[in-house]
Structures are given as structure tokens and as C-alpha cells.
Design an enzyme around this catalytic site. Structure first.
Site, PDB file in Angstrom:
ATOM      1  N   GLU A  40       1.901  -5.792  -0.521  1.00 38.80           N
ATOM      2  CA  GLU A  40       0.883  -5.046   0.272  1.00 38.80           C
ATOM      3  C   GLU A  40       0.574  -3.608  -0.615  1.00 38.80           C
ATOM      4  O   GLU A  40       1.048  -2.557  -0.408  1.00 38.80           O
ATOM      5  CB  GLU A  40       1.882  -4.272   1.595  1.00 38.80           C
ATOM      6  CG  GLU A  40       2.198  -5.083   2.519  1.00 38.80           C
ATOM      7  CD  GLU A  40       3.231  -4.813   3.743  1.00 38.80           C
ATOM      8  OE1 GLU A  40       3.742  -3.435   3.356  1.00 38.80           O
ATOM      9  OE2 GLU A  40       3.482  -5.392   4.740  1.00 38.80           O
ATOM     10  N   PRO A  41      -0.076  -3.489  -1.833  1.00 39.24           N
ATOM     11  CA  PRO A  41      -0.433  -2.431  -2.632  1.00 39.24           C
ATOM     12  C   PRO A  41      -1.437  -1.866  -1.903  1.00 39.24           C
ATOM     13  O   PRO A  41      -2.342  -2.499  -1.281  1.00 39.24           O
ATOM     14  CB  PRO A  41      -0.717  -3.270  -3.899  1.00 39.24           C
ATOM     15  CG  PRO A  41      -1.403  -4.636  -3.414  1.00 39.24           C
ATOM     16  CD  PRO A  41      -0.635  -4.782  -2.396  1.00 39.24           C
ATOM     17  N   GLY A  42      -1.321  -0.507  -2.007  1.00 34.91           N
ATOM     18  CA  GLY A  42      -2.378   0.378  -1.730  1.00 34.91           C
ATOM     19  C   GLY A  42      -2.724   1.417  -2.657  1.00 34.91           C
ATOM     20  O   GLY A  42      -3.575   1.246  -3.428  1.00 34.91           O
ATOM     21  N   ARG A  43      -1.836   2.167  -3.317  1.00 34.78           N
ATOM     22  CA  ARG A  43      -2.265   3.122  -4.284  1.00 34.78           C
ATOM     23  C   ARG A  43      -2.857   2.331  -5.637  1.00 34.78           C
ATOM     24  O   ARG A  43      -3.983   2.907  -5.965  1.00 34.78           O
ATOM     25  CB  ARG A  43      -1.230   3.869  -4.534  1.00 34.78           C
ATOM     26  CG  ARG A  43      -1.231   5.093  -5.659  1.00 34.78           C
ATOM     27  CD  ARG A  43       0.040   5.624  -6.007  1.00 34.78           C
ATOM     28  NE  ARG A  43       1.082   5.855  -4.829  1.00 34.78           N
ATOM     29  CZ  ARG A  43       1.329   7.003  -4.257  1.00 34.78           C
ATOM     30  NH1 ARG A  43       0.511   8.036  -4.703  1.00 34.78           N
ATOM     31  NH2 ARG A  43       2.026   7.185  -3.331  1.00 34.78           N
ATOM     32  N   TYR A  52       2.924  17.061  -2.032  1.00 38.70           N
ATOM     33  CA  TYR A  52       3.781  16.383  -2.715  1.00 38.70           C
ATOM     34  C   TYR A  52       4.058  16.979  -4.146  1.00 38.70           C
ATOM     35  O   TYR A  52       4.446  16.595  -5.210  1.00 38.70           O
ATOM     36  CB  TYR A  52       3.736  14.955  -2.901  1.00 38.70           C
ATOM     37  CG  TYR A  52       3.068  14.330  -1.755  1.00 38.70           C
ATOM     38  CD1 TYR A  52       4.011  13.899  -0.920  1.00 38.70           C
ATOM     39  CD2 TYR A  52       1.773  13.961  -1.595  1.00 38.70           C
ATOM     40  CE1 TYR A  52       3.673  13.280   0.448  1.00 38.70           C
ATOM     41  CE2 TYR A  52       1.434  13.113  -0.605  1.00 38.70           C
ATOM     42  CZ  TYR A  52       2.361  12.684   0.725  1.00 38.70           C
ATOM     43  OH  TYR A  52       2.074  12.194   1.767  1.00 38.70           O
ATOM     44  N   CYS A  55      -7.459  29.854   3.387  1.00 37.30           N
ATOM     45  CA  CYS A  55      -6.452  30.940   3.625  1.00 37.30           C
ATOM     46  C   CYS A  55      -5.158  30.695   3.463  1.00 37.30           C
ATOM     47  O   CYS A  55      -4.405  30.990   4.257  1.00 37.30           O
ATOM     48  CB  CYS A  55      -7.104  31.686   4.795  1.00 37.30           C
ATOM     49  SG  CYS A  55      -8.669  32.135   4.612  1.00 37.30           S
ATOM     50  N   TYR A  66      -4.877   7.867  -0.669  1.00 37.60           N
ATOM     51  CA  TYR A  66      -4.206   9.051   0.014  1.00 37.60           C
ATOM     52  C   TYR A  66      -4.991  10.402  -0.173  1.00 37.60           C
ATOM     53  O   TYR A  66      -4.627  11.410  -0.244  1.00 37.60           O
ATOM     54  CB  TYR A  66      -2.864   8.987  -0.449  1.00 37.60           C
ATOM     55  CG  TYR A  66      -1.951   8.013   0.045  1.00 37.60           C
ATOM     56  CD1 TYR A  66      -1.725   7.246   1.284  1.00 37.60           C
ATOM     57  CD2 TYR A  66      -1.408   7.185  -1.263  1.00 37.60           C
ATOM     58  CE1 TYR A  66      -1.230   6.068   1.175  1.00 37.60           C
ATOM     59  CE2 TYR A  66      -0.979   6.004  -1.015  1.00 37.60           C
ATOM     60  CZ  TYR A  66      -0.662   5.484   0.379  1.00 37.60           C
ATOM     61  OH  TYR A  66      -0.107   4.033   0.543  1.00 37.60           O
TER      62      TYR A  66
HETATM   63  N1  LLP Z   1       3.491  -0.925   2.656  1.00 38.58           N
HETATM   64  C1  LLP Z   1       4.080  -0.086   3.605  1.00 38.58           C
HETATM   65  C2  LLP Z   1       4.879  -0.473   4.586  1.00 38.58           C
HETATM   66  C3  LLP Z   1       3.834   1.377   3.316  1.00 38.58           C
HETATM   67  O1  LLP Z   1       4.704   2.391   3.893  1.00 38.58           O
HETATM   68  C4  LLP Z   1       3.208   1.575   2.313  1.00 38.58           C
HETATM   69  C5  LLP Z   1       3.001   3.103   1.954  1.00 38.58           C
HETATM   70  C6  LLP Z   1       2.378   0.865   1.777  1.00 38.58           C
HETATM   71  C7  LLP Z   1       2.689  -0.688   1.784  1.00 38.58           C
HETATM   72  C8  LLP Z   1       1.554   0.978   0.312  1.00 38.58           C
HETATM   73  O2  LLP Z   1       2.377   1.586  -0.502  1.00 38.58           O
HETATM   74  P1  LLP Z   1       1.421   2.058  -1.938  1.00 38.58           P
HETATM   75  O3  LLP Z   1       1.193   0.386  -2.814  1.00 38.58           O
HETATM   76  O4  LLP Z   1       0.306   2.641  -1.798  1.00 38.58           O
HETATM   77  O5  LLP Z   1       2.439   2.991  -2.824  1.00 38.58           O
HETATM   78  N2  LLP Z   1       0.892   9.841   1.242  1.00 38.58           N
HETATM   79  C9  LLP Z   1       1.667   9.436   0.185  1.00 38.58           C
HETATM   80  C10 LLP Z   1       1.885   7.784   0.111  1.00 38.58           C
HETATM   81  C11 LLP Z   1       2.515   7.734   1.587  1.00 38.58           C
HETATM   82  C12 LLP Z   1       2.887   5.937   1.227  1.00 38.58           C
HETATM   83  C13 LLP Z   1       3.174   5.345   2.879  1.00 38.58           C
HETATM   84  N3  LLP Z   1       3.432   3.693   2.676  1.00 38.58           N
HETATM   85  C14 LLP Z   1       1.028   9.926  -1.067  1.00 38.58           C
HETATM   86  O6  LLP Z   1       0.093  10.634  -1.044  1.00 38.58           O
HETATM   87  O7  LLP Z   1       1.630   9.798  -2.210  1.00 38.58           O
END
Ligand code: LLP
Length: 421
Positions: free
Chosen positions: A275-278, A318, A346, A375
């Protein structure tokens, strides 16, 4: 690697000058590169080649439907964490069979929506949630496919606000209790246990914590199988970090991550989900902003931008670092000077960077925040009644606005005034 490069002294998104987009949509705005999004998706997909797998993009990172559609057309599934994300994924054309539902507090309504519309699996986070999924499934005359998210008590070595795999975190079920929870799941007629889920945090810059967690999952798989559970799918979460600076100590590559997965889990013959997002969206997006004023303070100078913490909250929330570059390429050898780079909101928290060296800039100049695709837009707000900023998608030499900037009327008319006023 991304597709935001200088050409003849100007920053481009693929084949489109950033300044051209700025002229068309105004600043600030987010811009994404199709080529970078696809490249990153493919890195993961290729890294798991030879293994039955599905890359489920964690759409919380950047959830515009145009981005979802771009990735889904390339073969991605989706990881969703709310009913809203589920509906957004469906609206972008993603079939339910490719949507995984994660998240620590799924409500009965959200579960109903997903079971009715079709779902690949629920990643269950607690026993009470398991009971509700069972009850909703029975009510609908369906069987809900589930994994249980286990908390492996591993230190992800990342920012405390985005670590999820320690026992003090709210996520998952302690791995030490997994066997009794799986036994409960097996006894509930509305559920079908299909696998195990784990996610230990975000922006991980080493493979070791993943490996520790995945070894525990491997052990648990064998144990649960020996107790009669048909464990055939492992959801390994997201979390692989990205380089936020152009230094040498870049996080491991997807290909190395994939090799580690095969090494630790390959012998089990399970289908693998990640489940990659970032890593998919982060370096595929910029936030572009304009300098409003250059202000000389008593002991420092400030670049005051038209973008603010409501548009990109990561630095305030962060202490996150984003490289900030001038859209007009600075001449070679030009003298850089330190500025505090701030927005107009502000509060002093509205600071993107302190004492950051920048080339000479003046009012009206464009600057770009790198690594803002994940994000960024999704965490923005209308604080200070600042409109959500537009999102733009580039594809080769074309670009399209994929979310319009709302008008002030739209924002203001959302309020309703009680009749006693
Ligand atoms: N799967 C689950 C269950 C998650 O909670 C997350 C991220 C991901 C996958 C994706 O993780 P990634 O591959 O994107 O690292 N707002 C924060 C990041 C919060 C991440 C929350 N969960 C930021 O701006 O750094």
C-alpha cells in the site's frame, strides 16, 4: 527521479513550463506529473514481478480522481481509509475487487457502503470492529473477506506522528494476541479470513524495521495455518520513504524493498499486497507559489509567499523539510542568501523554512516546493478563509486543471445562518 527539470533556465513539469501553468491558473497551485506517478507505480509493480501481487495505492496521499484514474489504468488497486475515499475510488472507476479498506475506526455505514459496492478485503483493526463487520455482512446476506492488522511492536524509526507499529500506537491487534483474534474471526459466519495485514509507519528510510515486521508475519502465517486458517494473502502496508533532499543518503529503492519481501515471505506462496502512497505521489508533485513581499526584519529577511500552512501543512505539523527552488533557474555561481520562508497566515507556525539559502528573489517571482505531491493537497484546509488551491495534472505537453480553485462565493455560501439571527 522526477519529471520537474530546468530547461533553458526555466522549471518545467514534463514538457510544460511551470510559468505557463501559473499564468493560466494563478498561484498557489499543486502540479503533478503523470510520467512520475506512473514511473513510481511501475517501480513497485516491477519489484514484485514473479510474485502474485497487487500494488494498492494508498490514496490518502493524493486522492484527486485524475490521479486515481491514471494509476488504476496502469493496473493499481487502491487502499482506502474512509467511506469517502471508497466512494472517490469508485467514482474514478476502480472496481471494488481492487479496493482494500484499511483504517482504525470503520463505521457500520462505511462497512455497508463497501460491502454493497464490492470490496477486496477489510483490514480489521480490533475485535469490536470485527463484530460490526460480521453483523453488517450477515444483515446484507454477504460474507466479508478480512485480514487482521497485526501490530508487530517494531520501531519504524520515523517521525513519532507517523509511526504506527509500536505497542503504544492505536493501530492493529498486538501480534501476541493474534491467535485468539483469528480464532474469533473463524467463528463468525459473516467473515472469511483470507490473510494478515501489517503497516508499521510512513517515511521509513531503512529496510530493517520492515524486515523485522515481515519476519514476524511469516512466523504468524505458519502458526495460523497450522491452526487451520487459510492464510493466502499478505498485505504489507506502505511506508517506504522518499528523498526529500538531494543528498546521498536516499532511502532504499522499491527494487530492494521487493527483494526483501521475496526473501522474507516468498516461501509462503501467498499473494502479496502493498500500500505505498508517498513514494508514488510525493516526488510527482510540486506546490508552486509566488513571492508577495521580501521583508527585511531586524535580524533576518523574510520571503512572504502567497502559499501558506493551510495549503501545505507538513512543515508546521511534522517539521518536515521541502526543497524550495526558484522557478526561474538561478544563474550559475549566483550568491545565495538566507531567508525565513513564510506564508501570510496569522501565526508564527506558518513558516515553511528558517534561514534557507535562496538565490535573489523579488516580489512576483515564482518558487516551487518539491516533494509536495503526497500529503499536500489532501491535508490542506481553508483556514483564514483561504480557498483550497487548484490541482493541475501534466501529461507530456498537455496540462489540465483537475480541481478548480473555489470562488469566495462558494466558500461563503456554504455557511447557513440560523433563523434566529
Ligand atoms: N497503509 C496504511 C494503513 C497507512 O496508514 C498509510 C499511511 C499508508 C498505507 C501509506 O503510507 P506511505 O506509503 O504513504 O508512507 N501525513 C503524513 C503521513 C501519514 C501517513 C499515514 N498512513 C505526512 O505528511 O508525512
Amino acid at each position: 527521479m522526477d519529471h520537474f527539470l530546468y530547461r533553458d533556465g526555466a522549471l518545467f513539469a514534463e514538457d510544460v513550463p511551470i510559468s505557463e501553468i501559473a499564468a493560466a491558473v494563478g498561484t498557489p497551485f499543486y502540479v503533478y506529473s503523470t510520467a512520475t506517478l506512473l514511473r513510481h507505480f511501475k517501480l513497485f509493480d516491477d519489484a514484485l514481478e514473479g510474485t502474485d501481487h497487487l500494488v494498492c495505492y494508498a490514496m490518502k496521499a493524493a486522492s484527486n480522481q485524475a490521479i486515481l484514474k491514471t494509476l488504476a489504468q496502469a493496473g493499481a488497486g487502491m487502499d482506502v481509509v474512509s467511506g469517502g475515499e471508497y466512494m472517490r475510488a469508485k467514482a474514478a472507476g476502480v472496481p471494488g475487487a481492487r479496493i482494500v479498506f484499511s483504517g482504525v475506526g470503520k463505521t457500520a455505514d462505511e462497512i455497508r457502503t463497501a460491502l454493497t459496492g464490492g470490496i477486496r478485503q477489510f483490514n480489521v483493526e480490533s475485535e469490536p470492529e470485527m463484530q460490526v463487520i460480521n453483523a453488517v455482512a450477515l444483515e446484507l446476506g454477504k460474507v466479508a473477506p478480512i485480514t487482521v492488522r497485526v501490530n508487530p511492536d517494531v520501531d519504524a524509526k520515523t517521525h513519532a506522528k507517523i509511526a504506527t507499529g509500536k505497542s503504544e500506537n492505536k493501530f492493529g491487534i498486538p501480534i501476541s494476541r493474534a491467535r485468539e483474534v483469528y480464532a474469533l474471526a473463524a467463528s463468525l459466519p459473516g467473515l472469511e479470513v483470507i490473510g494478515i495485514d501489517v503497516h508499521i509507519g510512513s517515511q521509513l528510510t531503512e529496510l530493517e524495521p520492515f524486515e523485522l515486521a515481515y519476519n514476524k508475519v511469516a512466523e504468524l502465517t505458519e502458526r495460523l495455518r497450522s491452526e487451520g486458517h487459510n492464510i493466502r494473502r499478505l498485505d504489507l502496508g506502505g511506508g517506504l520513504g522518499i528523498p526529500y533532499t538531494r543528498s546521498n543518503d536516499a532511502p532504499p529503492l522499491p527494487v530492494e524493498y521487493g527483494a526483501m519481501i521475496k526473501k522474507t515471505l516468498g516461501h509462503l506462496g501467498c499473494e502479496i499486497e502493498i500500500e505505498p502512497g508517498r513514494l508514488i505521489a510525493g516526488n510527482a508533485g510540486l506546490m508552486v507559489s509566488k513571492v508577495i513581499y521580501v521583508k527585511s526584519g531586524e535580524d533576518r529577511d523574510f520571503l512572504i509567499l502567497d502559499g501558506a500552512m493551510n495549503d501545505l501543512i507538513r512543515p508546521a505539523m511534522y517539521e518536515a523539510h521541502h526543497d524550495i527552488v526558484a522557478v526561474e533557474e538561478p544563474a550559475v555561481g549566483v550568491e545565495q542568501r538566507p531567508y525565513d520562508i513564510v506564508g501570510p497566515v496569522c501565526e508564527s507556525g506558518d513558516t515553511f523554512a528558517k534561514q534557507r539559502n535562496m538565490p535573489p528573489l523579488k516580489s512576483g517571482d515564482l518558487i516551487a516546493f518539491r516533494s509536495a505531491g503526497a500529503y499536500g493537497a489532501v491535508m490542506s484546509s481553508e483556514y483564514n478563509t483561504r480557498p483550497l488551491i487548484p490541482e493541475v495534472l501534466v501529461n507530456g505537453d498537455q496540462f489540465a486543471v483537475i480541481r478548480e480553485r473555489p470562488s469566495f462565493d462558494e466558500i461563503i455560501n456554504r455557511d447557513t445562518i440560523p433563523e434566529w439571527l
